[in-house]
Scaffold this active site. Structure first.
Site, PDB file in Angstrom:
ATOM      1  N   ASP A 409      -2.110   5.378  -2.243  1.00  0.00           N
ATOM      2  CA  ASP A 409      -3.268   4.897  -1.475  1.00  0.00           C
ATOM      3  C   ASP A 409      -3.005   3.513  -0.911  1.00  0.00           C
ATOM      4  O   ASP A 409      -2.088   2.815  -1.343  1.00  0.00           O
ATOM      5  CB  ASP A 409      -4.513   4.903  -2.373  1.00  0.00           C
ATOM      6  CG  ASP A 409      -5.784   4.694  -1.569  1.00  0.00           C
ATOM      7  OD1 ASP A 409      -5.794   5.046  -0.370  1.00  0.00           O
ATOM      8  OD2 ASP A 409      -6.754   4.164  -2.126  1.00  0.00           O
ATOM      9  N   GLU A 412      -1.296   2.101   4.364  1.00  0.00           N
ATOM     10  CA  GLU A 412      -1.181   1.964   5.837  1.00  0.00           C
ATOM     11  C   GLU A 412      -0.207   0.871   6.235  1.00  0.00           C
ATOM     12  O   GLU A 412       0.450   1.053   7.267  1.00  0.00           O
ATOM     13  CB  GLU A 412      -2.571   1.689   6.438  1.00  0.00           C
ATOM     14  CG  GLU A 412      -3.519   2.861   6.348  1.00  0.00           C
ATOM     15  CD  GLU A 412      -4.005   3.159   4.930  1.00  0.00           C
ATOM     16  OE1 GLU A 412      -4.129   2.197   4.153  1.00  0.00           O
ATOM     17  OE2 GLU A 412      -4.219   4.326   4.594  1.00  0.00           O
ATOM     18  N   ASP A 485     -11.272   7.949   3.795  1.00  0.00           N
ATOM     19  CA  ASP A 485     -12.635   7.675   3.338  1.00  0.00           C
ATOM     20  C   ASP A 485     -13.690   8.197   4.303  1.00  0.00           C
ATOM     21  O   ASP A 485     -14.301   7.446   5.066  1.00  0.00           O
ATOM     22  CB  ASP A 485     -12.805   6.174   3.106  1.00  0.00           C
ATOM     23  CG  ASP A 485     -11.924   5.697   1.962  1.00  0.00           C
ATOM     24  OD1 ASP A 485     -11.412   6.554   1.205  1.00  0.00           O
ATOM     25  OD2 ASP A 485     -11.741   4.476   1.830  1.00  0.00           O
TER      26      ASP A 485
HETATM   27  C1  GLC Z   1      -9.613   3.836  -1.110  1.00  0.00           C
HETATM   28  C2  GLC Z   1      -9.290   5.312  -1.161  1.00  0.00           C
HETATM   29  C3  GLC Z   1     -10.278   6.017  -2.059  1.00  0.00           C
HETATM   30  C4  GLC Z   1     -10.257   5.371  -3.439  1.00  0.00           C
HETATM   31  C5  GLC Z   1     -10.515   3.877  -3.344  1.00  0.00           C
HETATM   32  C6  GLC Z   1     -10.339   3.165  -4.677  1.00  0.00           C
HETATM   33  O1  GLC Z   1     -10.832   3.622  -0.492  1.00  0.00           O
HETATM   34  O2  GLC Z   1      -9.276   5.881   0.111  1.00  0.00           O
HETATM   35  O3  GLC Z   1      -9.992   7.377  -2.140  1.00  0.00           O
HETATM   36  O4  GLC Z   1     -11.211   5.960  -4.254  1.00  0.00           O
HETATM   37  O5  GLC Z   1      -9.623   3.288  -2.410  1.00  0.00           O
HETATM   38  O6  GLC Z   1      -9.061   3.303  -5.137  1.00  0.00           O
END
Ligand code: GLC
Length: 774
Positions: A409, A412, A485
């Site tokens: 995660d 980007e 998200d």
């Molecule tokens: C980002 C991710 C999401 C996750 C959050 C906390 O927003 O896209 O899926 O729950 O981070 O880690």
């Protein structure tokens, strides 16, 4: 030839064209259906999307036709003119991709500095327009009246991208993903067009920030521009849209066969991982409510102060034992791993990375410090192969714990400073060479996924399970993706279908959205319609943000729970079908979930169909995506279709109106199709199934079913089975066509409208014997 300087050299599928002015242009013939167009702008030429040499020995001719030079394969004709214009046609001379002969006409905006400030003072965003001055190059192609566009990965908006503009710049977008949002988390610069009904693809292999305008600015042209890199694009031909997509995945790689349990249902929420007891409580609830489940995802709280490769033992007393305990219950745990590494002199990953010079630096050589969940954070320089190897080595930490994969995660990469970005001029590596963030940004997540994939593969010898939010073209070889998200709003359930269909067309056969919506509070109806819509979406995960209303299946009333359970059970019944589709996808390069236009490109009704999808060739899903709706129009393409729920038969190539009360997902099976129907299970088992059922829709059909151990790479050495089920003239035949994976189904049942035929495996003949029919 009028112009002395216009000419070419032909060197083994590489045709170098010289012009009176400007640089040479190279046409590289990769295959009969793929031609690369290249113009050197002094940038590195390595590709992150394409691995290995894809050039196939190809017959072609180059002819000097006087006013132009013509390059021809059996499938494509390229005509190059002295004014540097290039036009591509198919073998029958139908125009596919033609350079536009005019100039851009920018849309008038009446905007001057004063008015810009006035507009912005109310809080409106004013977007800088792509102009010829702020890019490195622009490529304009002529646009036909009815030209339609698909692909581009999981961008916002609708299936057909005509009339919209998009940017390729991986971005964390925590606000609503509306049609006007030009870029999200992934950059997959492939676009498919149909010009006068003839299909083609264009893949722009450039990692710098780039822009597509697909007929928004003008009805006469579409254009692509980029702020850096070389002009390097591939013209993809093929007789059908499917052939064009297969050519793209030939070039950038195909989604590998997942482990079978990855197709099971997955539950997630930011907050579960605050303790082992909380995670266990979720598993208990699934058991208590009789809901199948394969994976629980662990969001950032399991870590020690959000430090990558740590596990907080004040929250999880013995993480390894806990993972094992859950595993014994049939549930796997999937930890998140973020791109930003905490700045902390007492933390070994940070210390090691600093000592080795593995983090991205400022132009002055100092390590760049941004901010992510752990506060001050540094970013691994994934463009350096040593950094990837180092990261991959640490992935073993999770493998040794028994974690089932890695959820990448913020890759980007996202930053809580500098307007959510890293500065463009940060120093990265591109292999051994130094380069900038501007070049490596769009492949950061790709390379982090590659490292995770390789680390997991080395540590476990199993097919790795990696999920990533960011991606570039070709990431499908390493990672599954989710769309980031989204929010618990109906427009995002609507968006999910074109987004996932777009990802499928762009090589990502394994993708999903956060079921129920990540941000905002869901409603029982929205959650219900979302789980129905996702029943055959490859990645099936419910995920929500900390602080939102709970959206586990039991969070609302009995009806919501019962419907949710009904669709989870249906999912598990259809996992064998999905797994067969994944097996086919790895060979064909076509997606599992796909828009109707991919199978029926000649049928104009499919060109703008945003709210339906096919799974393979034979199942059609038409979810309800509007609040309050209990009926909908479904477009059935050519052929005959059978309503899954009540066996009503419909002739295709028309719209039908179907009832869809809250517990009903409109679902159709192509007539005369056989579908494998798995056993009712609570988890995908590690043990081979002992029995399989095949259901016949219509009166006849033939089906080839694939079986392997569902876990490792032995299938690549041929260790798999193939069963052929054949139903014709009231005769039912079951044949073990290939038997190289030892375990087989002991029993096979074939159900037709009138019969229930049971077969038993006979080890002596290595075939099936029919034992009863009723
Ligand atoms: C980002 C991710 C999401 C996750 C959050 C906390 O927003 O896209 O899926 O729950 O981070 O880690």
């Amino acid at each position: 030839m009028n112009n002395q300087k216009f000419g070419y050299q032909d060197d083994n599928q590489k045709i170098t064209l010289d012009f009176a002015t400007g640089k040479e242009i190279i046409l590289n013939i990769i295959t009969p259906e793929i031609i690369e167009v290249f113009e050197d702008h002094g940038c590195a030429t390595n590709s992150y999307a394409i691995e290995g040499n894809k050039k196939q020995p190809t017959d072609y001719t180059v002819t000097d036709c006087g006013d132009h030079i013509e390059v021809q394969t059996t499938a494509l004709i390229g005509k190059v003119y002295p004014d540097r214009k290039i036009d591509f046609y198919d073998a029958q001379n139908h125009p596919l991709v033609l350079d536009y002969r005019g100039e851009r006409q920018m849309l008038p905006t009446d905007m001057d500095d004063e008015h810009r400030n006035t507009v912005m003072s109310e809080g409106h965003a004013v977007h800088a327009k792509a102009t010829p001055d702020n890019v490195n190059f622009e490529i304009l192609k002529s646009l036909a009246k009815d030209e339609v566009f698909y692909g581009l990965g999981g961008k916002t908006g609708f299936l057909n991208k005509r009339g919209y503009e998009y940017d390729n710049w991986n971005t964390d977008v925590p606000v609503l993903h509306n049609d006007s949002q030009t870029h999200l988390y992934k950059s997959i610069p492939v676009v498919y067009g149909m010009k006068n009904g003839y299909p083609y693809g264009l893949f722009f292999d450039d990692t710098y920030k780039s822009h597509f305008d697909l007929g928004k600015e003008s009805d006469n042209y579409y254009f692509y521009s980029a702020v850096g890199g070389n002009v390097d694009y591939y013209v993809l031909g093929g007789q059908t849209l499917q052939a064009v997509v297969a050519n793209y995945t030939y070039l950038t790689g195909r989604t590998p066969l997942p482990q079978k349990w990855m197709l099971g249902y997955q539950q997630s929420r930011w907050g579960y991982s605050i303790s082992d007891t909380r995670v266990e409580d979720i598993a208990d609830k699934f058991a208590e409510y009789d809901l199948p489940l394969d994976v629980i995802h662990l969001d950032i709280d399991y870590m020690r102060g959000y430090r990558d490769f740590t596990w907080d033992t004040t929250k999880f007393t013995d993480p390894e034992a806990f993972v094992q305990k859950m595993r014994e219950r049939g549930i796997r745990l999937m930890p998140i791993l973020d791109a930003g590494v905490k700045v902390d002199d007492k933390y070994d990953i940070y210390k090691e990375g600093m000592a080795k010079g593995y983090f991205v630096t400022n132009p002055d050589g100092s390590v760049y410090i941004g901010s992510v969940w752990p506060g001050d954070s540094v970013f691994p320089d994934f463009g350096n192969p040593d950094v990837r190897a180092w990261w991959a080595k640490h992935i073993k930490f999770f493998a040794d714990m028994g974690a089932c994969g890695i959820w990448n995660d913020m890759d980007e990469p996202a930053n809580f400073r500098a307007k959510g970005q890293l500065p463009d001029d940060l120093v990265f590596h591109n292999g051994q060479e130094k380069t900038t963030h501007a070049k490596m940004h769009n492949v950061f997540g790709h390379l982090q996924s590659q490292a995770a994939y390789e680390g997991m593969k080395a540590a476990t010898q199993q097919r790795p399970y990696i999920i990533s939010r960011a991606a570039y073209a070709g990431t499908q070889k390493y990672s599954t993706v989710w769309t980031g998200d989204n929010a618990a709003v109906w427009s995002h359930l609507q968006l999910a279908i074109p987004q996932l269909n777009g990802l499928g067309m762009s090589g990502f056969a394994f993708a999903g959205t956060d079921i129920g919506g990540f941000q905002e509070d869901t409603t029982p109806e929205l959650l219900t319609r979302w789980v129905e819509a996702s029943v055959l979406v490859p990645l099936m995960r419910n995920h929500s943000i900390l602080g939102s209303r709970y959206q586990e299946p039991w969070s609302f009333d009995q009806q919501t729970l019962d419907i949710y359970r009904k669709y989870l059970n249906l999912r598990y019944r259809l996992i064998p079908y999905l797994y067969d589709q994944f097996h086919q996808a790895e060979t064909s390069g076509l997606p599992v979930m796909r828009p109707l236009v991919l199978n029926y490109p000649q049928d104009r009704e499919t060109w703008n169909l945003n709210d339906q999808y096919l799974v393979g060739d034979n199942i059609l899903v038409a979810p309800i995506v509007n609040q309050g709706a209990t009926k909908r129009m479904v477009y059935l393409p050519a052929g005959e279709w059978v309503d899954f729920w009540n066996n009503t038969e419909y002739a295709g190539q028309r719209y039908v109106m179907v009832d869809a009360p809250l517990d009903t997902l409109p679902l159709f099976v192509r007539k005369d199709t056989i579908i494998p129907w798995g056993n009712k299970v609570m988890h995908v088992s590690d043990e081979p199934e002992k029995m399989m059922t095949f259901k016949v829709y219509g009166n006849q059909g033939t089906y080839c079913h694939y079986q392997d151990n569902g876990q490792d790479f032995k299938y690549q050495q041929g260790e798999f089975n193939e069963y052929v089920i054949n139903v014709a003239n009231d005769q039912i035949e079951v044949r073990l066509q290939k038997h190289d994976f030892k375990p087989v189904y002991q029993h096979i049942v074939v159900e037709t409208a009138t019969k229930h035929a049971k077969f038993t495996f006979d080890s002596e003949s290595d075939q099936y014997r029919q034992v009863e029919t009723n």
